[in-house]
Scaffold this motif. Sequence first.
Motif, PDB file in Angstrom:
ATOM      1  N   LEU A   2    -112.289 -41.177  37.589  1.00 15.45           N
ATOM      2  CA  LEU A   2    -111.314 -41.284  36.764  1.00 15.45           C
ATOM      3  C   LEU A   2    -110.343 -40.250  36.892  1.00 15.45           C
ATOM      4  O   LEU A   2    -109.138 -40.274  36.716  1.00 15.45           O
ATOM      5  CB  LEU A   2    -111.662 -41.460  35.094  1.00 15.45           C
ATOM      6  N   ALA A   3    -110.847 -38.985  36.848  1.00 12.00           N
ATOM      7  CA  ALA A   3    -110.173 -37.692  37.309  1.00 12.00           C
ATOM      8  C   ALA A   3    -109.426 -37.756  38.533  1.00 12.00           C
ATOM      9  O   ALA A   3    -108.222 -37.355  38.640  1.00 12.00           O
ATOM     10  CB  ALA A   3    -111.016 -36.614  37.375  1.00 12.00           C
ATOM     11  N   ILE A   4    -109.905 -38.282  39.599  1.00 16.28           N
ATOM     12  CA  ILE A   4    -109.208 -38.564  40.882  1.00 16.28           C
ATOM     13  C   ILE A   4    -108.030 -39.348  40.664  1.00 16.28           C
ATOM     14  O   ILE A   4    -106.852 -39.185  41.188  1.00 16.28           O
ATOM     15  CB  ILE A   4    -110.202 -39.177  41.865  1.00 16.28           C
ATOM     16  N   LEU A   5    -108.293 -40.489  40.207  1.00 16.00           N
ATOM     17  CA  LEU A   5    -107.253 -41.696  39.961  1.00 16.00           C
ATOM     18  C   LEU A   5    -106.235 -41.155  38.809  1.00 16.00           C
ATOM     19  O   LEU A   5    -104.911 -41.340  39.310  1.00 16.00           O
ATOM     20  CB  LEU A   5    -107.914 -42.936  39.276  1.00 16.00           C
TER      21      LEU A   5
ATOM     22  N   ARG B 110    -102.004 -39.895  40.321  1.00 14.32           N
ATOM     23  CA  ARG B 110    -100.633 -40.084  39.864  1.00 14.32           C
ATOM     24  C   ARG B 110     -99.605 -38.880  39.849  1.00 14.32           C
ATOM     25  O   ARG B 110     -98.460 -39.059  39.420  1.00 14.32           O
ATOM     26  CB  ARG B 110    -100.500 -40.839  38.579  1.00 14.32           C
ATOM     27  N   ARG B 111    -100.456 -37.672  40.032  1.00 18.79           N
ATOM     28  CA  ARG B 111     -99.628 -36.474  39.708  1.00 18.79           C
ATOM     29  C   ARG B 111     -99.282 -35.683  41.129  1.00 18.79           C
ATOM     30  O   ARG B 111     -98.444 -35.001  41.192  1.00 18.79           O
ATOM     31  CB  ARG B 111    -100.369 -35.682  38.685  1.00 18.79           C
ATOM     32  N   VAL B 112     -99.952 -36.193  41.921  1.00 19.01           N
ATOM     33  CA  VAL B 112     -99.930 -35.379  43.405  1.00 19.01           C
ATOM     34  C   VAL B 112     -98.668 -36.136  44.031  1.00 19.01           C
ATOM     35  O   VAL B 112     -98.426 -37.068  43.770  1.00 19.01           O
ATOM     36  CB  VAL B 112    -101.277 -35.862  44.289  1.00 19.01           C
ATOM     37  N   PRO B 113     -97.913 -35.013  44.678  1.00 17.39           N
ATOM     38  CA  PRO B 113     -96.691 -35.635  45.477  1.00 17.39           C
ATOM     39  C   PRO B 113     -96.982 -36.668  46.452  1.00 17.39           C
ATOM     40  O   PRO B 113     -97.910 -36.374  47.223  1.00 17.39           O
ATOM     41  CB  PRO B 113     -96.159 -34.175  46.075  1.00 17.39           C
ATOM     42  N   GLN B 114     -95.950 -37.642  46.644  1.00 13.39           N
ATOM     43  CA  GLN B 114     -96.560 -38.696  47.245  1.00 13.39           C
ATOM     44  C   GLN B 114     -96.426 -38.390  48.945  1.00 13.39           C
ATOM     45  O   GLN B 114     -97.272 -39.074  49.558  1.00 13.39           O
ATOM     46  CB  GLN B 114     -95.290 -39.780  47.257  1.00 13.39           C
ATOM     47  N   GLU B 115     -95.850 -37.377  49.197  1.00  8.91           N
ATOM     48  CA  GLU B 115     -95.771 -36.890  50.660  1.00  8.91           C
ATOM     49  C   GLU B 115     -97.252 -36.320  50.976  1.00  8.91           C
ATOM     50  O   GLU B 115     -97.753 -36.531  52.265  1.00  8.91           O
ATOM     51  CB  GLU B 115     -94.681 -35.641  50.851  1.00  8.91           C
TER      52      GLU B 115
END
Length: 872
Positions: A417-420, A424-429
């Motif tokens: 759950l923490a990874i998911l 959503r907060r990690v830059p898409q690049e």
Amino acid sequence: MHSPRPYGLLVLNGQLSNSDKNFIDHEIKKLSNNKTVSKLQSIRQVKNLPDRGYVILQDMAGLLKAIAHKELKIAEFEPDGLAKLYIPMLYSGVITKSIPLTEGGKVGIKLTEQSRRRLVHYSNENLPDKDIELEKFKIEYSPNFQYFKPRYSGIYTHTQYVKQRPTWYSGAMVEVVQIIGGYGRQDISNLPENDLEKAALKLPDSYIEKITGELDGIRLPGYSGLPNIDGQFQYDYKFSKTHLVSFDSENKPWLIQIDPSGVWAMPLPLIPATTTEAFREYIEEVGDDEILKILDRFGGMPSGETFPFGADFQAWRRAGAVIKICDTSDFYQYEAMYSACGWSFNSKGNEGFNTCWGYADNGLMYAYGYKIKLNLVPAQKEGWLDKVDVDSNYIEVISQYLNKLGVLLPKGEQKTLAILYKLRRVPQEDIYQKALNSLRNPSGVTEIDIDYWDNYEVKPIASHSGSVTRVSSGAVCWLLGKQYPTSMGRLKFPELTGQGCESFIFASPDYTGEFVRCDTVMFGCYVEDQLKVVKFFIDNRTFTKEVQSTFEDIMIVGQWEKTETTGSTGLMGYFYTSDFDDRREAPESTIYTHIKGTDLGYGNPAYQTPQLLYTHGSLSRSRYYKHETTIKTESSNSLDIGICVPAFNRDGILYAYQESTISESINEKHTLHSIADPTSYPLWTYDPVFYWIGGFGKGEPKPKTGEYVYVYGPPKYNPNDYSDFADSGDWFGVGSTYKDVSGVCAPYTSRASGNHQAGGVVIGGEGPTIDPYDKTENFNGKTIGKVNFSYQSVGAKLVHRNVPDAWYFAFSPVDAGGDLSYFYRDACRVGFGDSEYANISETDQYNRRYKWGYTSLVDHQSSYHFIGVINE
């Protein structure tokens, strides 16, 4: 039948069985056909589902849909980190029976009126009884609080409502714990078939749809938004770990954890559906003031969840949802004042205080006070994350990668759950580049990818700041040399298991140095958002006290006091607080003298006739006053003060005071005194036989044989240091003339009277009289006392003026035949709601507990556990 039309299906509070699905398919076809055959504009039906629950079928405005309401089985919710549409029923009131029979017993509750209406969907009809018993609240202590459970419970179950009171906590956490105490068990399917046991907060479908829209795709920051399925309290309040609530600059709540690793924050876990605009609209519509009060304070109903544990804690820290604010290592290098002594906080949650102790290098005990300051800033949407729209350049690669990663992630684990949440907060690049590398790798997406994202750290969702600072430090020196703990038991704290209050051990067994004077903060708590501290005070210095006196050389009318002490004097009173301080000097013997002077007015004029042969006498007068003199002698005066934090509480201070004398005597004496008027007058007569030496005075006709007597002026004026009291000028009004006083004096001067005296006579001059009074009373030993209290909803108040229980000043616990017996005082209060109410186990002459404020739910006979919101 017509061909089936496609329809929308919404499932609330659980999952549909295959039987349920088939049933809905069949019924939705029938509904649609009935609408067509009957030529209806719209149609709506409610049907019970085969495997419990019900479904609403409707065909309106061209939309065909089914809304299925399953009976709540909270364990069936998939732990996927997404916001769920689930709202627990809130029961508000007071627990009336917390120790039911194990077999068949239930917990008693006295409900608020609002809670009664809520249980029947806000109807005013068929209200449940105000006093009810429910198995729903038959909740034992959670594994972290098993120490509350008695060694022997017999045929009874001791529920968490016996001893795990909201008042163990501090600040807004008191409010949260009282609220979540009103949810009860959530394993609805295991409860008796009873509407009150299985009551659910059912909202109209229109609101359900709005709430569903507001929560669609929301990912939560480190919590599920679901209450504990067993209804058990999860928050801690002890020295080793304290949970609190703090509000940021936009008044949004955060859950705080203070432990040896630091001060930590995460968004306060709330029940997602209750934070929506649609839910508030509904609660306002039905006029539920209790739930509205929760929404106004916290923005939603707290779920009762706490921080993740162990590795899960770090996983959420790396995801940015758990935030370290500051370090606590300086504080936690020392010992707890007592095990249950968590941090005390104000209602805003931005300031906290606690004390601890340790030994200096020379072996002497020291106590330290620390203050926490928190500056919390808002997180965007309180850390809730919406669905992310992936850039079109990345969408194919990222989608493929995340699908493969999702297959590998362990279902329902917090790490997953923490990874998911993190993704959503990690830059898409960053995701895109990692996806390209993994997808091109011959091994593809593997456990290495899971480890990568697990260890990947993102910035915290908010940039909080704070500090833990030492603000006080002082020695704790009780006696020289080896210490004996039972010699000092006056400072008492709640024993962890709730059996009573135990004495803090003032012991420095390895210290052999000189005595050290102490004025040291030992304890502190917030009452009405003001920090109140308890100080230990001892000073072995003695001195000879000077006479304190308001006596004057001239004391006629007024009041004067004098205090004389014999022997050496020291300071008494081992403790004082921010609110109460009765320390004072302790002489071996004290003599208090009080003189009261009262004006009694002028006496009658005194006419002094001439002595034989002389022509002149006098006229004078005096002014009188009374002195009432009281002399009180006290010997061997003593004073003692005890401090107790009552059981089940973190923020409260009991202050016990007593004063004793071994012997006392009081002497009261009344005496009459006078001051001569400084103005007097000459008086004369003449007789060639009896009164002829001294010349003549004024007055016509002149006397020849003593038959005329005159007073004449000017008056004689002879003032002194005392005469101002009696001075009123020419009081006889002669001036420079004369007055005939023959009527008064001639009977003693006229030759015809025969009443001549060699020394003359005094006529008049009588003053007022008083009854003689001189009384002495002796008293053998006298003790007076009082108990004061500092507490939320009370302030700083006097409880009573009776001599306190002697155990306030003695050591606790004591050995009672192999078991420990504890000094016992408890207190309770309403932690959340419009009602302000508190009581304490100090009792009056009718054995009633002293209480402050009011709520209609109680009769002031015991210490109460309130649940939910108390507005009445």
